[in-house]
Design a protein around this motif. Sequence first.
Motif, PDB file in Angstrom:
ATOM      1  N   THR A  83      12.187 149.595  -1.837  1.00  7.81           N
ATOM      2  CA  THR A  83      13.003 150.488  -0.665  1.00  7.81           C
ATOM      3  C   THR A  83      11.764 151.304  -0.026  1.00  7.81           C
ATOM      4  OG1 THR A  83      13.346 152.825  -1.749  1.00  7.81           O
ATOM      5  CG2 THR A  83      14.951 150.853  -2.089  1.00  7.81           C
ATOM      6  N   SER A  84      12.282 151.424   1.251  1.00  9.62           N
ATOM      7  CA  SER A  84      11.642 152.106   2.364  1.00  9.62           C
ATOM      8  C   SER A  84      12.095 154.144   2.696  1.00  9.62           C
ATOM      9  CB  SER A  84      11.043 151.477   3.579  1.00  9.62           C
ATOM     10  OG  SER A  84      12.614 151.397   4.343  1.00  9.62           O
ATOM     11  N   GLY A 133      14.755 156.088  -1.819  1.00 11.17           N
ATOM     12  CA  GLY A 133      13.834 155.752  -2.832  1.00 11.17           C
ATOM     13  C   GLY A 133      13.643 156.925  -4.178  1.00 11.17           C
ATOM     14  N   ASN A 136       7.375 152.499  -2.727  1.00 14.92           N
ATOM     15  CA  ASN A 136       7.643 153.200  -1.762  1.00 14.92           C
ATOM     16  C   ASN A 136       6.775 154.491  -1.555  1.00 14.92           C
ATOM     17  OD1 ASN A 136       9.411 156.191  -1.237  1.00 14.92           O
ATOM     18  ND2 ASN A 136      10.547 154.736  -1.146  1.00 14.92           N
ATOM     19  N   SER A 145       7.597 158.276  -1.964  1.00 11.55           N
ATOM     20  CA  SER A 145       8.327 159.055  -3.100  1.00 11.55           C
ATOM     21  C   SER A 145       6.744 159.903  -4.010  1.00 11.55           C
ATOM     22  CB  SER A 145       8.052 158.103  -3.526  1.00 11.55           C
ATOM     23  OG  SER A 145       9.484 156.923  -4.125  1.00 11.55           O
TER      24      SER A 145
END
Lengths: 380, 380
Positions: free
Chosen positions: A95-96, A100, A118, A121
């Motif tokens: 996920t961007s 995420g 991601n 993160s």
Amino acid sequence: MGDLVKKIAVLGSTGSIGRQTLEVVRAFPDHFRIIALAAGNNTSLLAEQVNEFKSKIVFFEGDKTPLDKMGLDYKFLPLEDIACHPDIDIVVAGTSGKVGLKATLSAAKAGKKIALANKESMVMTGEIITAEARRNNAVILPVDSEHSAIWQCLRGETAPERLILTASGGPFKGYSISELEKVTAEQALKHPTWFMGTKITIDSATLMNKGLEIIEACWFFDMPIDKISVVIHPQSIIHSMVEFADGSIKAQLSYPDMRLPIQYALTYPERLSNENFSKINWNDMKDFTFEKPDYNSFPCLKLAIEAARQGGTYPAALCAADEAAVGLFLKNKIGFMDISRLIKQALDEHESVTNPSLDNILEIDIRVRERVLQMAGTNS
Amino acid sequence: MGDLVKKIAVLGSTGSIGRQTLEVVRAFPDHFRIIALAAGNNTSLLAEQVNEFKSKIVFFEGDKTPLDKMGLDYKFLPLEDIACHPDIDIVVAGTSGKVGLKATLSAAKAGKKIALANKESMVMTGEIITAEARRNNAVILPVDSEHSAIWQCLRGETAPERLILTASGGPFKGYSISELEKVTAEQALKHPTWFMGTKITIDSATLMNKGLEIIEACWFFDMPIDKISVVIHPQSIIHSMVEFADGSIKAQLSYPDMRLPIQYALTYPERLSNENFSKINWNDMKDFTFEKPDYNSFPCLKLAIEAARQGGTYPAALCAADEAAVGLFLKNKIGFMDISRLIKQALDEHESVTNPSLDNILEIDIRVRERVLQMAGTNS
């Protein structure tokens, strides 16, 4: 194959990383099984994926009609529950943005293998995530081509002295500041080498992408910021390098293809032959060139390095400010050079928190975004 | 440091590899101790080396006066006895030509670590030496920059799919056959990047050097000849590469400096910082270019590949024919293109021996050399 099959959850399965992950999985039905798929709004593609890969667990934010129409049998679970689900070996965090963050943390706490694409993160919560991973024997595997290159170069080695991230230089390499002032989102979205989402494409044009990668590299490889350099290499064949104590350098090379680092993360420590990948043909190879990054025309790179040096919540603030500013640029509300100006202003007034909690960071994220919109004199 | 000090014998200590080995040893007095030095005729340099490094064991072929003059206290031993001496951990096989063959074999039988710079050992007797090494737990460590690069790239890896040796192309890259017919030994000896002996310099000009390295690589890394390629890379920064099953390539880079691969072999698995080595400055880096080798102008490369493919004693015959032909060229008795012609003739009439003994090979060596002189219509 039985227990040798790796059971995978793909978070962000309809995005660029997610789709390419599924391409890799499709090539090796005996090695991987898709257990869970998670997506945002593209539920018609998600439905196709669930149907093809017989995914038992699904998460989505959008309309469930396409899944119902196909009569799919699945269990709906929240993203964070998928990330720590006992049936899953590897979580692909594709996920961007900050959606995420919590899922990645959940996977780290559950001791999963996390194939991490991601960026946010690691940039926003690198300290928290790497600590959780260490505590719970989770393994964070890089998926970005640059970090994968470094990871491959470090294999079997013990004395890295310097990490050298390569950068294509983006579509505006060589532009002056005054030329960059006039650049439009449309121009920026025509990126030459990689197929990517819009936010990351703008980040590539400002070199913020490389800045975020430097910060990620600090956490991935436990390296101080001053032992990481950036070299512009427009051909994007050398994906990054490591210099060792004796001055010897190792580089990882391939044609630009995100599926290779994705596959490497999934198959590690094995390497599998994949007939979909083009192998380098040295007879057709063009010259490799190298340039110093232009920190004046691309101040985002310097801002990221500075944020990393400051530590604390500066990288989180950088990330939030960038996301807000890029959003404004994509809506043609600010100019290209305003992106770095707004980020700089946001960082200048940022009050860093030491040893931040995830809640601290999420709070900062909201506050900094709002502040950027405010500074830009807009509220969308 | 005590037992952590590695005890070293340098065979060929006054030659290019030997002198550079001693430079490395000089930089790390706590890591290495020179136990034995062996040289040919340059006994005045040998005497200085014995004096500086307090070498207890010495071998030489020339006049002993310089050693006596310095009042040195040493034990004279034959080369083969040095190579298997119990006080020695690492044997640096830096002699050129077949003089090192028996010593290398003696070291392999004694289970030593062998830092092997002697090309002929692997090309002529690769099968025998690798078998002896396996039997006696000897470890053969490459010292050539190309093989060291491959060895470094293979570190921690399990699935090499192809070895890609880089070649500078030598001083006559781009020359046509008719231009090469007129080339003199004097011109060939002006090699652009590396400091080396005369025989190896001519081999670099004919690309036989690369051919011999391909054959060595087969033995060093247990790879079939058809999984080894050559790419011309005139800048000599990438020293060689390995392609893995997934198409990912790893390359090793540094400025050309033989001391780096020598040091790597001596310190392996450690890497030590050496202030005498120049580290790559990416801001000053010139373009990297890549070309296909010209097999027509440089038939030696093809002859070597063919000899490797045939196996048996073909590589030994190739080596012997080359040594004889290069000798004739250096004495201006034959032209540059005659080198490959004579080697081809010698190989065409060679009758290969399967599973040859060392004696078979030494016999072939003598016979082929004589035959080359005969074919050239000369006997010196």
